[in-house]
Scaffold this motif. Structure first.
Motif, PDB file in Angstrom:
ATOM      1  N   THR A   6       0.849  -1.188   0.000  1.00 24.72           N
ATOM      2  CA  THR A   6       0.000   0.000   0.000  1.00 24.72           C
ATOM      3  C   THR A   6       0.885   1.239   0.000  1.00 24.72           C
ATOM      4  O   THR A   6       1.833   1.349   0.778  1.00 24.72           O
ATOM      5  CB  THR A   6      -0.927  -0.004   1.226  1.00 24.72           C
ATOM      6  OG1 THR A   6      -1.720  -1.196   1.193  1.00 24.72           O
ATOM      7  CG2 THR A   6      -1.856   1.200   1.211  1.00 24.72           C
ATOM      8  N   TYR A   8       0.993   5.705  -0.399  1.00 23.34           N
ATOM      9  CA  TYR A   8       0.283   6.980  -0.335  1.00 23.34           C
ATOM     10  C   TYR A   8       0.799   7.808  -1.508  1.00 23.34           C
ATOM     11  O   TYR A   8       2.008   8.028  -1.640  1.00 23.34           O
ATOM     12  CB  TYR A   8       0.548   7.713   0.985  1.00 23.34           C
ATOM     13  CG  TYR A   8      -0.179   9.031   1.061  1.00 23.34           C
ATOM     14  CD1 TYR A   8      -1.528   9.080   1.435  1.00 23.34           C
ATOM     15  CD2 TYR A   8       0.452  10.223   0.729  1.00 23.34           C
ATOM     16  CE1 TYR A   8      -2.203  10.283   1.486  1.00 23.34           C
ATOM     17  CE2 TYR A   8      -0.219  11.426   0.772  1.00 23.34           C
ATOM     18  CZ  TYR A   8      -1.549  11.457   1.151  1.00 23.34           C
ATOM     19  OH  TYR A   8      -2.224  12.647   1.183  1.00 23.34           O
ATOM     20  N   MET A  25       3.105   4.163   5.368  1.00 21.18           N
ATOM     21  CA  MET A  25       3.073   3.786   3.956  1.00 21.18           C
ATOM     22  C   MET A  25       4.195   4.530   3.242  1.00 21.18           C
ATOM     23  O   MET A  25       4.559   5.632   3.648  1.00 21.18           O
ATOM     24  CB  MET A  25       1.738   4.191   3.301  1.00 21.18           C
ATOM     25  CG  MET A  25       0.531   3.461   3.809  1.00 21.18           C
ATOM     26  SD  MET A  25      -0.992   4.128   3.106  1.00 21.18           S
ATOM     27  CE  MET A  25      -1.271   5.522   4.189  1.00 21.18           C
ATOM     28  N   LYS A  27       5.435   6.958   0.659  1.00 23.27           N
ATOM     29  CA  LYS A  27       4.808   8.072  -0.050  1.00 23.27           C
ATOM     30  C   LYS A  27       5.519   8.284  -1.379  1.00 23.27           C
ATOM     31  O   LYS A  27       6.745   8.332  -1.429  1.00 23.27           O
ATOM     32  CB  LYS A  27       4.879   9.349   0.790  1.00 23.27           C
ATOM     33  CG  LYS A  27       4.273  10.564   0.118  1.00 23.27           C
ATOM     34  CD  LYS A  27       4.363  11.778   1.029  1.00 23.27           C
ATOM     35  CE  LYS A  27       3.793  13.007   0.363  1.00 23.27           C
ATOM     36  NZ  LYS A  27       3.864  14.178   1.249  1.00 23.27           N
ATOM     37  N   GLY A  63      -8.007   1.408  -4.733  1.00 25.80           N
ATOM     38  CA  GLY A  63      -7.669   2.819  -4.594  1.00 25.80           C
ATOM     39  C   GLY A  63      -7.455   3.551  -5.895  1.00 25.80           C
ATOM     40  O   GLY A  63      -6.768   4.560  -5.923  1.00 25.80           O
ATOM     41  N   ARG A  67      -5.931   8.483  -2.908  1.00 24.70           N
ATOM     42  CA  ARG A  67      -4.491   8.695  -2.728  1.00 24.70           C
ATOM     43  C   ARG A  67      -3.831   7.463  -2.122  1.00 24.70           C
ATOM     44  O   ARG A  67      -2.629   7.285  -2.244  1.00 24.70           O
ATOM     45  CB  ARG A  67      -4.244   9.906  -1.830  1.00 24.70           C
ATOM     46  CG  ARG A  67      -4.525  11.210  -2.541  1.00 24.70           C
ATOM     47  CD  ARG A  67      -4.250  12.384  -1.628  1.00 24.70           C
ATOM     48  NE  ARG A  67      -4.479  13.620  -2.365  1.00 24.70           N
ATOM     49  CZ  ARG A  67      -3.593  14.598  -2.443  1.00 24.70           C
ATOM     50  NH1 ARG A  67      -2.446  14.506  -1.822  1.00 24.70           N
ATOM     51  NH2 ARG A  67      -3.860  15.682  -3.126  1.00 24.70           N
ATOM     52  N   ILE A  68      -4.617   6.648  -1.443  1.00 23.98           N
ATOM     53  CA  ILE A  68      -4.090   5.419  -0.849  1.00 23.98           C
ATOM     54  C   ILE A  68      -4.371   4.277  -1.817  1.00 23.98           C
ATOM     55  O   ILE A  68      -5.527   3.970  -2.106  1.00 23.98           O
ATOM     56  CB  ILE A  68      -4.714   5.158   0.533  1.00 23.98           C
ATOM     57  CG1 ILE A  68      -4.341   6.304   1.476  1.00 23.98           C
ATOM     58  CG2 ILE A  68      -4.249   3.815   1.082  1.00 23.98           C
ATOM     59  CD1 ILE A  68      -5.030   6.261   2.818  1.00 23.98           C
ATOM     60  N   THR A  70      -3.372   0.256  -3.179  1.00 19.59           N
ATOM     61  CA  THR A  70      -2.737  -1.037  -2.978  1.00 19.59           C
ATOM     62  C   THR A  70      -2.304  -1.531  -4.345  1.00 19.59           C
ATOM     63  O   THR A  70      -3.114  -1.622  -5.272  1.00 19.59           O
ATOM     64  CB  THR A  70      -3.693  -2.036  -2.308  1.00 19.59           C
ATOM     65  OG1 THR A  70      -4.091  -1.504  -1.048  1.00 19.59           O
ATOM     66  CG2 THR A  70      -3.003  -3.379  -2.088  1.00 19.59           C
TER      67      THR A  70
END
Length: 82
Positions: A6, A8, A25, A27, A63, A67-68, A70
């Motif tokens: 996952t 971001y 997460m 980023k 997603g 913004r999140i 997987t």
């Protein structure tokens, strides 16, 4: 089934790059805007190149409009390359 991670995502950045961590997460800043799937395509291209796998082996499994995200990797990956 491959490895799922996952991330971001921050779309609309100056350049596409790994930008540390956010809420446990990884980023990733993405240069493309979140319009018509452009940021998702840029993310897949970036991850495939960075991890040395084919784009077809990188899939967003949840997603798509968030913004999140997987992401599933269908090939073996070396996370130290991130």
């Amino acid at each position: 089934m491959g490895v799922r991670i996952t991330f971001y995502i921050q779309p609309g950045a100056k350049k596409t790059e790994v930008a540390g961590e956010f809420n446990n997460m990884t980023k990733i800043k993405v240069a493309s805007p979140p319009v018509d799937g452009a940021a998702n395509k840029e993310l897949i291209k970036f991850l495939a190149k960075k991890l040395g796998v084919s784009k077809s082996s990188v899939k967003i499994v949840s997603g798509e409009k968030s913004r999140i995200k997987t992401v599933e990797f269908l090939e073996d990956i070396d996370l130290s390359k991130l």
